[in-house]
Design a protein around this motif. Sequence first.
Motif, PDB file in Angstrom:
ATOM      1  N   ALA A  60       0.829  -1.209   0.000  1.00 51.98           N
ATOM      2  CA  ALA A  60       0.000   0.000   0.000  1.00 51.98           C
ATOM      3  C   ALA A  60       0.864   1.259   0.000  1.00 51.98           C
ATOM      4  O   ALA A  60       0.597   2.210  -0.743  1.00 51.98           O
ATOM      5  N   ALA A  61       1.913   1.266   0.818  1.00 48.65           N
ATOM      6  CA  ALA A  61       2.795   2.435   0.855  1.00 48.65           C
ATOM      7  C   ALA A  61       3.526   2.602  -0.467  1.00 48.65           C
ATOM      8  O   ALA A  61       3.688   3.725  -0.964  1.00 48.65           O
ATOM      9  N   GLY A  62       3.963   1.499  -1.054  1.00 45.44           N
ATOM     10  CA  GLY A  62       4.656   1.581  -2.342  1.00 45.44           C
ATOM     11  C   GLY A  62       3.755   2.079  -3.448  1.00 45.44           C
ATOM     12  O   GLY A  62       4.199   2.805  -4.341  1.00 45.44           O
ATOM     13  N   ALA A  63       2.471   1.694  -3.405  1.00 38.58           N
ATOM     14  CA  ALA A  63       1.534   2.169  -4.420  1.00 38.58           C
ATOM     15  C   ALA A  63       1.354   3.682  -4.342  1.00 38.58           C
ATOM     16  O   ALA A  63       1.219   4.351  -5.370  1.00 38.58           O
ATOM     17  N   LEU A  64       1.375   4.212  -3.128  1.00 36.12           N
ATOM     18  CA  LEU A  64       1.207   5.653  -2.983  1.00 36.12           C
ATOM     19  C   LEU A  64       2.505   6.412  -3.294  1.00 36.12           C
ATOM     20  O   LEU A  64       2.478   7.454  -3.937  1.00 36.12           O
TER      21      LEU A  64
ATOM     22  N   ALA B 154       7.033 -15.991   0.293  1.00 39.27           N
ATOM     23  CA  ALA B 154       5.676 -16.161  -0.225  1.00 39.27           C
ATOM     24  C   ALA B 154       4.650 -15.464   0.666  1.00 39.27           C
ATOM     25  O   ALA B 154       3.672 -14.893   0.166  1.00 39.27           O
ATOM     26  N   ALA B 155       4.838 -15.516   1.979  1.00 39.10           N
ATOM     27  CA  ALA B 155       3.902 -14.851   2.890  1.00 39.10           C
ATOM     28  C   ALA B 155       3.944 -13.339   2.683  1.00 39.10           C
ATOM     29  O   ALA B 155       2.892 -12.687   2.569  1.00 39.10           O
ATOM     30  N   ALA B 156       5.146 -12.771   2.629  1.00 37.99           N
ATOM     31  CA  ALA B 156       5.274 -11.334   2.403  1.00 37.99           C
ATOM     32  C   ALA B 156       4.766 -10.960   1.009  1.00 37.99           C
ATOM     33  O   ALA B 156       4.089  -9.946   0.834  1.00 37.99           O
ATOM     34  N   GLY B 157       5.060 -11.793   0.027  1.00 36.32           N
ATOM     35  CA  GLY B 157       4.600 -11.532  -1.334  1.00 36.32           C
ATOM     36  C   GLY B 157       3.095 -11.634  -1.470  1.00 36.32           C
ATOM     37  O   GLY B 157       2.484 -10.900  -2.245  1.00 36.32           O
ATOM     38  N   GLY B 158       2.496 -12.543  -0.724  1.00 37.14           N
ATOM     39  CA  GLY B 158       1.035 -12.666  -0.770  1.00 37.14           C
ATOM     40  C   GLY B 158       0.351 -11.425  -0.222  1.00 37.14           C
ATOM     41  O   GLY B 158      -0.628 -10.938  -0.801  1.00 37.14           O
ATOM     42  N   GLY B 159       0.842 -10.902   0.895  1.00 34.77           N
ATOM     43  CA  GLY B 159       0.281  -9.671   1.438  1.00 34.77           C
ATOM     44  C   GLY B 159       0.502  -8.490   0.511  1.00 34.77           C
ATOM     45  O   GLY B 159      -0.380  -7.650   0.317  1.00 34.77           O
ATOM     46  N   TRP B 160       1.699  -8.418  -0.076  1.00 36.00           N
ATOM     47  CA  TRP B 160       2.010  -7.333  -1.009  1.00 36.00           C
ATOM     48  C   TRP B 160       1.095  -7.390  -2.237  1.00 36.00           C
ATOM     49  O   TRP B 160       0.529  -6.384  -2.648  1.00 36.00           O
ATOM     50  N   LEU B 161       0.952  -8.584  -2.799  1.00 30.75           N
ATOM     51  CA  LEU B 161       0.127  -8.728  -3.997  1.00 30.75           C
ATOM     52  C   LEU B 161      -1.338  -8.438  -3.706  1.00 30.75           C
ATOM     53  O   LEU B 161      -2.029  -7.807  -4.517  1.00 30.75           O
ATOM     54  N   LEU B 162      -1.834  -8.878  -2.554  1.00 29.48           N
ATOM     55  CA  LEU B 162      -3.225  -8.603  -2.190  1.00 29.48           C
ATOM     56  C   LEU B 162      -3.468  -7.103  -2.093  1.00 29.48           C
ATOM     57  O   LEU B 162      -4.466  -6.594  -2.626  1.00 29.48           O
ATOM     58  N   ALA B 163      -2.558  -6.383  -1.449  1.00 30.52           N
ATOM     59  CA  ALA B 163      -2.725  -4.936  -1.325  1.00 30.52           C
ATOM     60  C   ALA B 163      -2.662  -4.242  -2.680  1.00 30.52           C
ATOM     61  O   ALA B 163      -3.481  -3.365  -2.973  1.00 30.52           O
ATOM     62  N   VAL B 164      -1.732  -4.655  -3.519  1.00 33.59           N
ATOM     63  CA  VAL B 164      -1.585  -4.000  -4.828  1.00 33.59           C
ATOM     64  C   VAL B 164      -2.796  -4.292  -5.713  1.00 33.59           C
ATOM     65  O   VAL B 164      -3.304  -3.396  -6.399  1.00 33.59           O
TER      66      VAL B 164
ATOM     67  N   LEU C 286      -5.903  -5.104  -4.690  1.00 36.06           N
ATOM     68  CA  LEU C 286      -7.070  -4.390  -4.160  1.00 36.06           C
ATOM     69  C   LEU C 286      -7.002  -2.896  -4.443  1.00 36.06           C
ATOM     70  O   LEU C 286      -8.028  -2.261  -4.705  1.00 36.06           O
ATOM     71  N   LEU C 287      -5.810  -2.320  -4.406  1.00 39.84           N
ATOM     72  CA  LEU C 287      -5.687  -0.898  -4.724  1.00 39.84           C
ATOM     73  C   LEU C 287      -5.794  -0.618  -6.221  1.00 39.84           C
ATOM     74  O   LEU C 287      -6.079   0.514  -6.612  1.00 39.84           O
ATOM     75  N   SER C 288      -5.572  -1.619  -7.035  1.00 38.76           N
ATOM     76  CA  SER C 288      -5.687  -1.386  -8.481  1.00 38.76           C
ATOM     77  C   SER C 288      -7.142  -1.361  -8.941  1.00 38.76           C
ATOM     78  O   SER C 288      -7.449  -0.804  -9.990  1.00 38.76           O
ATOM     79  N   PHE C 289      -8.024  -1.982  -8.158  1.00 39.66           N
ATOM     80  CA  PHE C 289      -9.450  -1.868  -8.481  1.00 39.66           C
ATOM     81  C   PHE C 289      -9.884  -0.439  -8.199  1.00 39.66           C
ATOM     82  O   PHE C 289      -9.451   0.188  -7.259  1.00 39.66           O
TER      83      PHE C 289
ATOM     84  N   GLY D  49      -9.293   5.759  -8.071  1.00 40.97           N
ATOM     85  CA  GLY D  49      -8.401   4.627  -7.887  1.00 40.97           C
ATOM     86  C   GLY D  49      -6.999   5.109  -7.558  1.00 40.97           C
ATOM     87  O   GLY D  49      -6.633   6.242  -7.875  1.00 40.97           O
ATOM     88  N   VAL D  50      -6.226   4.259  -6.936  1.00 41.85           N
ATOM     89  CA  VAL D  50      -4.856   4.636  -6.582  1.00 41.85           C
ATOM     90  C   VAL D  50      -3.968   4.582  -7.815  1.00 41.85           C
ATOM     91  O   VAL D  50      -3.148   5.457  -8.050  1.00 41.85           O
ATOM     92  N   PHE D  51      -4.140   3.547  -8.621  1.00 37.24           N
ATOM     93  CA  PHE D  51      -3.322   3.395  -9.817  1.00 37.24           C
ATOM     94  C   PHE D  51      -4.020   4.071 -10.996  1.00 37.24           C
ATOM     95  O   PHE D  51      -5.199   3.843 -11.258  1.00 37.24           O
ATOM     96  N   GLY D  52      -3.262   4.877 -11.713  1.00 38.76           N
ATOM     97  CA  GLY D  52      -3.820   5.583 -12.855  1.00 38.76           C
ATOM     98  C   GLY D  52      -3.654   4.850 -14.166  1.00 38.76           C
ATOM     99  O   GLY D  52      -4.240   5.230 -15.175  1.00 38.76           O
ATOM    100  N   GLY D  53      -2.869   3.794 -14.204  1.00 40.04           N
ATOM    101  CA  GLY D  53      -2.705   3.014 -15.417  1.00 40.04           C
ATOM    102  C   GLY D  53      -1.496   3.408 -16.249  1.00 40.04           C
ATOM    103  O   GLY D  53      -1.434   3.096 -17.429  1.00 40.04           O
TER     104      GLY D  53
END
Length: 160
Positions: free
Chosen positions: A66-70, A105-115, A117-120, A127-131
């Motif tokens: 989430a922080a990286g996306a922002l 894998a645990a850290a990557g799973g949390g990272w991927l879930l956040a990214v 969910l924020l891409s929706f 949306g957080v991501f502009g494309g």
Amino acid sequence: MSPSPSSPKPSPDSSPDPSSRGRAASPGRPAAPDRPAAASDGFPVSRTARYVWYGILFVLGALVGAAGALVQAAWLPAGLLLALLATGGLFYGGLRATGTQAGVAAAGGGWLLAVVLLSFGRPEGDGVFGGGVGELLFLFGGMGVAVMCATLVRLPRPPR
């Protein structure tokens, strides 16, 4: 020809014990079967402690994602590099903390879930991501860093 009775017999410490293969043991003493499995550093780690680490790494992965996306969108060239460095640090830290690829894998799973969910976007179009290119580099770069950290070979530490 049979060995002479005066030939030296191997000491019990020098012969490998087949029951202790794959377990961490201190020099000269095989590992006891009732002791918990040891991490790659030689410290005993219980199964419960390892699962707690996986949970902590999952939550940290979601926070870093989430922080990286922002950050990557706010300061595009430097923010993207900072977000990918934080992602790589988390994934490598998960590998070192647990001693297994499951930590990555645990850290990557949390990272991927956040990214993901924020891409929706929301129904209103927010949306957080502009494309743009930065978002794609963050997504694919983070996944590439996760794969690199998961496939790292753990070299044994030199003896002290």
